[in-house]
Motif scaffolding. Structure first.
Motif, PDB file in Angstrom:
ATOM      1  N   GLU A 116      34.888  38.369  43.628  1.00 32.55           N
ATOM      2  CA  GLU A 116      35.252  37.199  44.420  1.00 32.55           C
ATOM      3  C   GLU A 116      36.766  36.973  44.418  1.00 32.55           C
ATOM      4  N   HIS A 117      37.218  36.249  45.415  1.00 31.56           N
ATOM      5  CA  HIS A 117      38.631  35.875  45.486  1.00 31.56           C
ATOM      6  C   HIS A 117      39.011  35.101  44.231  1.00 31.56           C
ATOM      7  N   PRO A 118      40.206  35.345  43.691  1.00 33.85           N
ATOM      8  CA  PRO A 118      40.630  34.661  42.455  1.00 33.85           C
ATOM      9  C   PRO A 118      40.563  33.143  42.507  1.00 33.85           C
ATOM     10  N   PHE A 119      40.694  32.567  43.700  1.00 30.10           N
ATOM     11  CA  PHE A 119      40.636  31.110  43.826  1.00 30.10           C
ATOM     12  C   PHE A 119      39.335  30.538  43.258  1.00 30.10           C
ATOM     13  N   PHE A 120      38.254  31.326  43.299  1.00 27.27           N
ATOM     14  CA  PHE A 120      36.931  30.730  43.085  1.00 27.27           C
ATOM     15  C   PHE A 120      36.125  31.341  41.940  1.00 27.27           C
TER      16      PHE A 120
END
Length: 257
Positions: A174-178
């Protein structure tokens, strides 16, 4: 523009379409979270239109010559952003002043720590706008306002989770943001009984959450364009984007994990 690098292609999502997803989510919130009072329609309008600034800008995406890929909203420079941000808030204010107040707070927080003169001028102007609008609202309720702002933040992030991740992504991809979930603001957390919502892709069509702000599973449609890199490098990003077909990807949000 929201851009995912999918090895052989750039997957591109207009910010307006991302905000539209946020609006679809907002319309399905539990009544206990967003009751039907005099501010409900303003909050819904703000959430649906919080990225109005990008509406025309994303029709012909910009090329990042340093990275050799389309500019993503995360690396587009702040000085020109301030021009578009102000325009977007101006347009929202023409329709709904309380919605503009929410959008102004949203954009301002992105630039609070930017020492660039354009960013500082933008923040100053928006703080003045916010004070002016507060005076027109009457008995301004700051606690209620930050509940509404917390909703905008949360649904913005939930929509970004859908947009920034390849459908069906494993947690580690997953994207690092989440990877650590979606934070819930202190003003909103009493309504969700949590300070963070954990979520993951169950499959390519379904996102599951451990806590849901919705009274039932909801279905949304992600609009995106898939641009083969070979085409982009041969014909240019604008020509490739304008002529690409819009894909509509159905996604279901549900709980619990």
């Amino acid at each position: 523009m929201i851009v995912r690098d999918s090895q052989e292609a750039f997957v591109m999502i207009e910010q307006e379409h991302h905000a539209k997803l946020s609006g679809e989510m907002a319309a399905c919130l539990k009544a206990t979270i967003l009751p039907g009072n005099e501010f409900k329609q303003s909050v819904l309008y703000a959430i649906k239109n919080h990225d109005y600034a990008w509406k025309e800008l994303d029709k012909q995406p910009f090329w990042n010559d340093q990275k050799q890929q389309p500019y993503n909203f995360t690396d587009f420079r702040n000085p020109p952003k301030t021009v578009f941000y102000k325009h977007g808030i101006d347009e929202v204010e023409k329709q709904d002043t309380y919605a503009a107040l929410l959008c102004s707070e949203h954009y301002t927080r992105f630039l609070l720590n930017d020492s660039n003169e354009a960013a500082r001028s933008f923040v100053l102007f928006e703080r003045q706008r916010q004070e002016r609008i507060r005076q027109t609202v009457g008995a301004f309720d700051e606690e209620r306002f930050f509940i509404h702002y917390g909703l905008l933040q949360f649904l913005d992030n939930l929509s970004l989770f859908v947009c920034l991740n390849e459908p069906g992504s494993a947690k580690q991809d997953e994207h690092p943001f989440f990877k650590d979930g979606i934070p819930v603001s202190s003003s909103l957390s009493p309504f969700l009984n949590t300070t963070k919502v954990n979520l993951r892709w169950k499959n390519e069509q379904t996102v599951v959450m451990d806590t849901s702000p919705f009274s039932r599973p909801i279905d949304i449609t992600l609009e995106q364009k898939w641009l083969p890199k070979e085409t982009v490098f041969a014909k240019g990003v604008i020509n490739s984007y304008v002529n690409a077909d819009m894909q509509k990807v159905p996604i279901r949000l549900t709980a619990p994990i």
